[in-house]
Design a protein around this motif. Sequence first.
Motif, short mmCIF file in Angstrom:
data_model
loop_
_atom_site.label_atom_id
_atom_site.label_comp_id
_atom_site.label_asym_id
_atom_site.label_seq_id
_atom_site.Cartn_x
_atom_site.Cartn_y
_atom_site.Cartn_z
N SER A 473 -54.12 32.13 12.78
CA SER A 473 -53.73 32.58 11.44
C SER A 473 -54.93 33.19 10.73
O SER A 473 -56.07 33.07 11.19
N GLN A 474 -54.65 33.85 9.61
CA GLN A 474 -55.71 34.42 8.80
C GLN A 474 -55.45 34.12 7.34
O GLN A 474 -54.31 34.23 6.86
N ILE A 475 -56.49 33.70 6.61
CA ILE A 475 -56.36 33.38 5.20
C ILE A 475 -56.28 34.70 4.42
O ILE A 475 -57.17 35.53 4.51
N LYS A 476 -55.20 34.86 3.68
CA LYS A 476 -54.94 36.15 3.04
C LYS A 476 -55.09 36.13 1.51
O LYS A 476 -54.87 37.14 0.85
N LYS A 477 -55.45 34.96 0.96
CA LYS A 477 -55.68 34.91 -0.48
C LYS A 477 -56.62 33.75 -0.80
O LYS A 477 -56.89 32.90 0.04
N GLY A 478 -57.13 33.75 -2.04
CA GLY A 478 -58.05 32.70 -2.45
C GLY A 478 -59.49 33.02 -2.10
O GLY A 478 -59.82 34.08 -1.58
N SER A 479 -60.37 32.08 -2.37
CA SER A 479 -61.80 32.30 -2.17
C SER A 479 -62.19 32.44 -0.70
O SER A 479 -63.25 32.99 -0.38
N LYS A 480 -61.34 31.97 0.21
CA LYS A 480 -61.64 32.05 1.65
C LYS A 480 -60.89 33.19 2.33
O LYS A 480 -60.77 33.22 3.55
N LYS A 481 -60.39 34.13 1.55
CA LYS A 481 -59.66 35.27 2.08
C LYS A 481 -60.49 36.02 3.13
O LYS A 481 -61.67 36.27 2.93
N GLY A 482 -59.85 36.36 4.23
CA GLY A 482 -60.52 37.11 5.28
C GLY A 482 -60.93 36.26 6.48
O GLY A 482 -61.13 36.79 7.57
N TRP A 483 -61.03 34.95 6.28
CA TRP A 483 -61.38 34.08 7.40
C TRP A 483 -60.17 33.91 8.33
O TRP A 483 -59.04 33.73 7.87
N ALA A 484 -60.44 33.99 9.63
CA ALA A 484 -59.38 33.80 10.62
C ALA A 484 -59.60 32.47 11.33
O ALA A 484 -60.73 32.06 11.58
N TYR A 485 -58.49 31.80 11.64
CA TYR A 485 -58.56 30.55 12.40
C TYR A 485 -58.15 30.86 13.83
O TYR A 485 -57.07 31.42 14.08
N ILE A 486 -59.00 30.52 14.79
CA ILE A 486 -58.77 30.91 16.18
C ILE A 486 -59.00 29.72 17.11
O ILE A 486 -59.50 28.67 16.70
N LYS A 487 -58.64 29.94 18.37
CA LYS A 487 -58.98 28.99 19.42
C LYS A 487 -59.65 29.76 20.54
O LYS A 487 -59.09 30.73 21.05
N TYR A 488 -60.84 29.36 20.91
CA TYR A 488 -61.56 29.98 22.02
C TYR A 488 -61.96 28.89 23.00
O TYR A 488 -62.71 27.98 22.66
N LYS A 489 -61.40 28.99 24.19
CA LYS A 489 -61.59 27.94 25.21
C LYS A 489 -61.13 26.60 24.63
O LYS A 489 -59.97 26.44 24.32
N ASP A 490 -62.05 25.65 24.45
CA ASP A 490 -61.63 24.33 23.97
C ASP A 490 -61.92 24.10 22.50
O ASP A 490 -61.79 22.99 21.99
N LYS A 491 -62.33 25.15 21.77
CA LYS A 491 -62.73 25.00 20.38
C LYS A 491 -61.77 25.70 19.41
O LYS A 491 -61.41 26.86 19.61
N TYR A 492 -61.34 24.94 18.38
CA TYR A 492 -60.64 25.52 17.24
C TYR A 492 -61.67 25.75 16.13
O TYR A 492 -62.59 24.95 15.96
N GLY A 493 -61.50 26.82 15.36
CA GLY A 493 -62.41 27.02 14.25
C GLY A 493 -62.20 28.33 13.52
O GLY A 493 -61.29 29.10 13.85
N TYR A 494 -63.05 28.58 12.53
CA TYR A 494 -62.94 29.76 11.67
C TYR A 494 -63.98 30.82 12.05
O TYR A 494 -65.11 30.50 12.40
N VAL A 495 -63.56 32.08 11.97
CA VAL A 495 -64.49 33.20 12.14
C VAL A 495 -64.30 34.14 10.95
O VAL A 495 -63.17 34.33 10.47
N HIS A 496 -65.41 34.73 10.49
CA HIS A 496 -65.33 35.59 9.30
C HIS A 496 -65.21 37.05 9.72
O HIS A 496 -66.04 37.88 9.37
N ASN A 497 -64.19 37.35 10.49
CA ASN A 497 -63.96 38.71 10.95
C ASN A 497 -62.47 38.93 11.14
O ASN A 497 -61.72 38.00 11.44
#
Length: 504
Positions: A473-497
């Motif tokens: 998913s991607q945050i589309k509003k609020g102060s964290k707008k633009g951050w995407a939540y992803i899964k890469y291999k065994d890690k979940y987390g946020y990327v600012h792209n």
Amino acid sequence: MKKFISVLLASTLLFSVAVIGNATAEENTEDTVITTDFTVPTEFTDNTVSTISTESTKSTESTESTVSTQPTEPTENTEPTQPKDTSPKKIKFSEDNEILMKGEEYSCKVEYKPDDAKGKGVKYTSSDTKVATVNKKGIVKAKNKGICYISATSSTNSKIKSTNELKIIVTDFKFTKSFLTRNNCYKEGVAIDPKGIVVHSTGCNNPNAYSYIRNWNYPTPGGREVCVHGFVGKNPKGTVQFYQALPFEMACWGVGSGSKGSYNYYPGYIQFECCEDTTYNPSYFYTVYDEATDLCAYLCLKYNLPVEKVVSHREACLQGYGSAHGDIDHWLYRYSLTMSDFRKTVKSKIYKIDPKPDLTSGKKHKKVTVKRDTCIRKDRVVDDYGTSSKVLTTVSKNSTVKFIRDRRGGWSYVKTENGKEGYIFNEDLNLEYKSKFFTGIAPSTLKIYSVPTEKSKYYLRNVPKGAKVKFISQIKKGSKKGWAYIKYKDKYGYVHNTIPYNDN
């Protein structure tokens, strides 16, 4: 050595007596001042004193038990404690009925209360082993046409029996499974909870069902995004039969959409094509009609569907859940039949198989087990630090939720036992078929953070440029707008792209 220890003990005893005597003498003098505000140092708190006292008592008891030869009276706390009863208090089959073809197997699904009960072993029994047998693992094997009931009893407490019985219906109907695994629809893999049936017909002169199975097993058959659950037509030997092309609990691309939505997704309908011959051979038509109504009777019993939920593509359009088509009605009209006649035939066949069918529970949502401790969200966005989506409630591993619909992209909409409705990862649900997270490509080297901020203490790992990631998913509003939540291999987390992703 023994002599030395005896002398030491005697000396210690004399010293203790002297100290006690002095203390007593001091208390009886007139000059003694008693203070009431004395503070105990922290290193000698009640807990410390208690520990020392306990250790002294244990030491004394140990010495006395060694020296004394007389039996001691048992204390009140020495009675043996009864082990906690951890056996299940309630056993229930997850399903009320299952329809099987001869030789087919089915694995019983049992629910326990409380969820954390130990000793969950169950003994299964079949009411008629000529119809179906069941082994100690709960595997039912269909033997002959008929109806029987499977019951369950706790293996740790014979008084605890299942609150319901599993009805097993064995039918003569049979078909061939030949899944279109290369079709884009199969690859999408969206789950449905079947709520009805749509009957189509092909509208061209090709009665050979096997040719459709061969020609539709491509990403886009004839350049179209199209796929159904199966075809009724001829096999290579010329016999009319049903070929299953998709799992029945997977969404198909058959009916298109209308003003209210689509029977492809929600509510999800099982859909199949009847292979027409434009030579209009009555013998062939009535054979197809017989096979198609057999199939609908089988599916209504399997998913507890009301007969009224069996519709044609034309009727789906009129109901607002399909595109403008006239099938299968135009073919029925040629032989002075309607969909009402079709449904009457289906109903008659249902009651011949099962005199007391359950054709109402298809209106309910099926239950699905949760695979790990997780949460239910208000929207399909992971945003614990902004305003895009909030956590509505949490659900624990092995608990159950009601599956309402697969919203694609790896998310499903569910209802919890406490009545909360919201979104959950498909990865966390025990669904046989389900949509997956969209695939994304890292446009540059990315850093994954556990929270949407570029502080080093939250850094998890790098994602190399061009690597495939699961876009959640991607945050589309609020102060964290633009951050995407992803899964890469065994890690979940946020990327600012922003990550380009494929939603097919």
